[in-house]
Motif scaffolding. Structure first.
Motif, PDB file in Angstrom:
ATOM      1  N   ILE A 190       0.997  -1.209   0.192  1.00 52.94           N
ATOM      2  CA  ILE A 190      -0.386   0.043   0.389  1.00 52.94           C
ATOM      3  C   ILE A 190       0.603   1.208   0.344  1.00 52.94           C
ATOM      4  O   ILE A 190       0.595   2.453  -0.397  1.00 52.94           O
ATOM      5  CB  ILE A 190      -0.402   0.126   0.881  1.00 52.94           C
ATOM      6  N   GLN A 191       2.200   1.274   0.832  1.00 55.25           N
ATOM      7  CA  GLN A 191       3.014   2.127   0.818  1.00 55.25           C
ATOM      8  C   GLN A 191       4.040   1.975   0.808  1.00 55.25           C
ATOM      9  O   GLN A 191       4.046   0.755   2.275  1.00 55.25           O
ATOM     10  CB  GLN A 191       2.088   3.289   2.422  1.00 55.25           C
ATOM     11  N   LYS A 192       5.357   2.680   0.442  1.00 53.55           N
ATOM     12  CA  LYS A 192       6.285   2.404   0.742  1.00 53.55           C
ATOM     13  C   LYS A 192       7.789   3.415   1.899  1.00 53.55           C
ATOM     14  O   LYS A 192       7.137   4.703   1.630  1.00 53.55           O
ATOM     15  CB  LYS A 192       7.539   2.234  -0.600  1.00 53.55           C
ATOM     16  N   ALA A 193       8.121   3.368   2.926  1.00 55.45           N
ATOM     17  CA  ALA A 193       8.748   4.113   3.446  1.00 55.45           C
ATOM     18  C   ALA A 193       9.834   3.372   3.537  1.00 55.45           C
ATOM     19  O   ALA A 193      10.494   2.545   3.587  1.00 55.45           O
ATOM     20  CB  ALA A 193       8.521   3.937   4.705  1.00 55.45           C
ATOM     21  N   GLY A 194      11.020   4.766   3.126  1.00 48.94           N
ATOM     22  CA  GLY A 194      12.485   4.925   2.245  1.00 48.94           C
ATOM     23  C   GLY A 194      12.951   3.677   1.293  1.00 48.94           C
ATOM     24  O   GLY A 194      11.199   3.447   0.475  1.00 48.94           O
ATOM     25  N   THR A 195      13.328   2.875   1.263  1.00 52.64           N
ATOM     26  CA  THR A 195      13.719   1.856   0.218  1.00 52.64           C
ATOM     27  C   THR A 195      13.326   0.290   0.335  1.00 52.64           C
ATOM     28  O   THR A 195      13.251  -0.144  -0.091  1.00 52.64           O
ATOM     29  CB  THR A 195      14.948   2.080   0.015  1.00 52.64           C
ATOM     30  N   SER A 196      12.723   0.022   1.789  1.00 47.26           N
ATOM     31  CA  SER A 196      13.104  -1.488   2.375  1.00 47.26           C
ATOM     32  C   SER A 196      11.501  -1.511   3.648  1.00 47.26           C
ATOM     33  O   SER A 196      11.761  -2.816   4.312  1.00 47.26           O
ATOM     34  CB  SER A 196      14.229  -1.732   3.144  1.00 47.26           C
ATOM     35  N   ASN A 197      11.003  -1.033   3.924  1.00 47.66           N
ATOM     36  CA  ASN A 197      10.396  -0.608   4.917  1.00 47.66           C
ATOM     37  C   ASN A 197       9.254  -0.742   3.963  1.00 47.66           C
ATOM     38  O   ASN A 197       8.323   0.263   3.438  1.00 47.66           O
ATOM     39  CB  ASN A 197       9.707   0.173   5.951  1.00 47.66           C
ATOM     40  N   PHE A 198       7.912  -1.283   3.733  1.00 45.01           N
ATOM     41  CA  PHE A 198       6.743  -1.602   3.238  1.00 45.01           C
ATOM     42  C   PHE A 198       5.283  -2.167   3.576  1.00 45.01           C
ATOM     43  O   PHE A 198       4.879  -3.137   4.765  1.00 45.01           O
ATOM     44  CB  PHE A 198       6.758  -2.472   2.148  1.00 45.01           C
ATOM     45  N   PHE A 199       4.572  -0.941   4.051  1.00 42.56           N
ATOM     46  CA  PHE A 199       3.709  -1.216   4.310  1.00 42.56           C
ATOM     47  C   PHE A 199       2.265  -2.334   3.812  1.00 42.56           C
ATOM     48  O   PHE A 199       2.008  -0.997   2.817  1.00 42.56           O
ATOM     49  CB  PHE A 199       2.732   0.364   5.202  1.00 42.56           C
ATOM     50  N   SER A 200       2.027  -3.436   4.020  1.00 41.61           N
ATOM     51  CA  SER A 200       1.084  -3.793   3.230  1.00 41.61           C
ATOM     52  C   SER A 200      -0.067  -4.262   3.811  1.00 41.61           C
ATOM     53  O   SER A 200      -0.825  -4.414   5.236  1.00 41.61           O
ATOM     54  CB  SER A 200       1.933  -5.192   2.511  1.00 41.61           C
ATOM     55  N   ARG A 201      -0.931  -5.270   2.833  1.00 45.72           N
ATOM     56  CA  ARG A 201      -2.158  -6.060   3.208  1.00 45.72           C
ATOM     57  C   ARG A 201      -2.252  -7.619   3.421  1.00 45.72           C
ATOM     58  O   ARG A 201      -1.945  -7.752   1.636  1.00 45.72           O
ATOM     59  CB  ARG A 201      -3.513  -5.280   2.446  1.00 45.72           C
ATOM     60  N   VAL A 202      -2.809  -8.228   3.515  1.00 46.47           N
ATOM     61  CA  VAL A 202      -3.262  -9.068   3.287  1.00 46.47           C
ATOM     62  C   VAL A 202      -4.630  -9.550   3.416  1.00 46.47           C
ATOM     63  O   VAL A 202      -5.685  -9.189   4.478  1.00 46.47           O
ATOM     64  CB  VAL A 202      -2.468 -10.935   4.043  1.00 46.47           C
ATOM     65  N   THR A 203      -4.976  -9.864   1.331  1.00 48.52           N
ATOM     66  CA  THR A 203      -6.509  -9.578   1.955  1.00 48.52           C
ATOM     67  C   THR A 203      -7.250 -10.588   1.390  1.00 48.52           C
ATOM     68  O   THR A 203      -7.127 -11.557   1.128  1.00 48.52           O
ATOM     69  CB  THR A 203      -7.126  -8.379   0.220  1.00 48.52           C
ATOM     70  N   TRP A 204      -9.179 -10.386   1.886  1.00 45.78           N
ATOM     71  CA  TRP A 204      -9.789 -11.754   1.372  1.00 45.78           C
ATOM     72  C   TRP A 204     -10.964 -11.351   1.290  1.00 45.78           C
ATOM     73  O   TRP A 204     -11.910 -10.569   1.699  1.00 45.78           O
ATOM     74  CB  TRP A 204      -9.895 -12.455   2.508  1.00 45.78           C
ATOM     75  N   GLY A 205     -10.480 -10.707  -0.526  1.00 43.09           N
ATOM     76  CA  GLY A 205     -12.118 -10.233  -0.704  1.00 43.09           C
ATOM     77  C   GLY A 205     -11.928  -8.609  -0.908  1.00 43.09           C
ATOM     78  O   GLY A 205     -10.798  -8.580  -0.485  1.00 43.09           O
ATOM     79  N   ASN A 206     -12.618  -7.795  -1.455  1.00 44.33           N
ATOM     80  CA  ASN A 206     -12.266  -5.907  -1.299  1.00 44.33           C
ATOM     81  C   ASN A 206     -11.844  -5.402   0.072  1.00 44.33           C
ATOM     82  O   ASN A 206     -11.892  -4.302   0.279  1.00 44.33           O
ATOM     83  CB  ASN A 206     -13.495  -5.540  -2.715  1.00 44.33           C
ATOM     84  N   ASN A 207     -13.180  -6.319   1.113  1.00 46.45           N
ATOM     85  CA  ASN A 207     -13.580  -5.297   2.123  1.00 46.45           C
ATOM     86  C   ASN A 207     -13.118  -6.026   3.681  1.00 46.45           C
ATOM     87  O   ASN A 207     -12.985  -5.743   4.601  1.00 46.45           O
ATOM     88  CB  ASN A 207     -14.840  -5.252   2.123  1.00 46.45           C
ATOM     89  N   VAL A 208     -12.139  -7.296   3.385  1.00 48.61           N
ATOM     90  CA  VAL A 208     -11.629  -7.487   4.469  1.00 48.61           C
ATOM     91  C   VAL A 208     -10.216  -7.954   4.324  1.00 48.61           C
ATOM     92  O   VAL A 208      -9.334  -8.645   3.562  1.00 48.61           O
ATOM     93  CB  VAL A 208     -12.406  -8.780   4.600  1.00 48.61           C
ATOM     94  N   TYR A 209      -9.394  -7.040   5.406  1.00 50.95           N
ATOM     95  CA  TYR A 209      -7.426  -7.132   5.180  1.00 50.95           C
ATOM     96  C   TYR A 209      -7.590  -6.838   6.617  1.00 50.95           C
ATOM     97  O   TYR A 209      -8.035  -6.423   7.934  1.00 50.95           O
ATOM     98  CB  TYR A 209      -7.036  -6.234   4.279  1.00 50.95           C
TER      99      TYR A 209
END
Length: 298
Positions: A51-70
């Motif tokens: 979803i977003q990258k902080a610096g070069t090596s930190n990744f704000f991410s999501r694991v998802t199940w469908g469009n509304n569950v993460y």
């Protein structure tokens, strides 16, 4: 006392249930994630959305199940983290972009109510273009479209190979044009980037097989069109069949008459039938270095 990992898993399940019940903001569309967390803290997940990258090596991410569950996951790439593209080529953290889809292996790090992963391996499935060297046989050529189709064992019988203006095509020691390539030509090596999502290979260098037998010295016979000098060294222009050759005679070349006796170039006249022995130059197929030349008309 409860195992910290078990407690975290329970909070994860509860968070997923609440998100499913209450709804959540729409996230980038991706296939449902598969998530595994072992009691010892080992973590594995597929289809992790950056979803977003902080610096070069930190990744704000999501694991998802469908469009509304993460569930939010922070993936930390370390210096020793093995990062690859979708099909195995090494990559770096700089190659990973927002909205990329990752497969992640690693271990849980400290964090209250947040999944923080020290990644040991990251595979970016969105990086579908990889550096490759392939070989095969030309199935078709389209010079007007700057492409050819190459049958090869790497990617199948109909791989589209595109050429840029900077692409170098080499046949033996010569640099040739796409129009000089023909169906059935063998390509021992083509270097470039392959796009797995499009089955398209963008070539930077193509090497076309050159039959070396054409360079073996042999006899040629044709009509003399011009001669540069009456003494050696000299250059002759000779029409052999439908081809014109520039024939180079060095200082030590043999000049003979039709009886194979020594002769002078002063006796050679335009229109005479000449026979010469030599080899075609690898750099230019219309040039021949001749060792012997005979005028068959005197």
């Amino acid at each position: 006392m409860k195992n910290p990992s078990e407690s975290l898993i329970r909070r994860l399940i509860l968070g997923a249930f609440l998100l499913a019940s209450l709804g959540a903001e729409s996230v980038y569309a991706a296939s449902p994630s598969e998530l595994h967390i072992k009691p010892d803290g080992k973590f594995f997940a597929t289809n992790v959305v950056v979803i977003q990258k902080a610096g070069t090596s930190n990744f704000f991410s999501r694991v998802t199940w469908g469009n509304n569950v993460y569930v939010r996951v922070t993936v930390l790439a370390q210096k020793d983290t093995a990062i690859t593209k979708a099909h195995g080529e090494p990559a770096t953290a700089n190659d990973i972009k927002e909205k990329d889809i990752l497969d992640v292996e690693g271990r849980l790090s400290s964090g209250e109510g947040v999944l923080i992963i020290n990644a040991s391996r990251i595979r970016d499935t969105s990086l579908q273009v990889e550096s490759k060297t392939i070989s095969g046989t030309v199935a078709s050529v389209s010079p007007e479209s700057s492409l050819l189709v190459l049958s090869n064992t790497n990617f199948g019988p109909a791989t589209t190979v595109t050429l840029a203006t900077s692409t170098i095509i080499q046949k033996g020691v010569r640099v040739i044009d796409l129009r000089d390539i023909h169906q059935g030509d063998r390509v021992p090596s083509a270097v470039g980037n392959y796009d797995y999502s499009k089955n398209v290979f963008s070539a930077s260098l193509i090497e076309v097989h050159q039959d070396k037998s054409i360079f073996v010295p042999r006899n040629f016979e044709g009509k003399l069109k011009s001669i540069s000098a009456t003494t050696l060294p000299a250059t002759l222009e000779v029409a052999v069949g439908n081809a014109d050759y520039t024939v180079y005679l060095a200082e030590g070349a043999s000049v003979l008459n039709n009886r194979k006796k020594p002769a002078s170039l002063t006796r050679f006249i335009v229109g005479d039938t000449v026979r010469f022995y030599g080899g075609i130059r690898q750099t230019n197929f219309s040039e021949i270095d001749a060792e012997i030349v005979r005028d068959l008309d005197f």
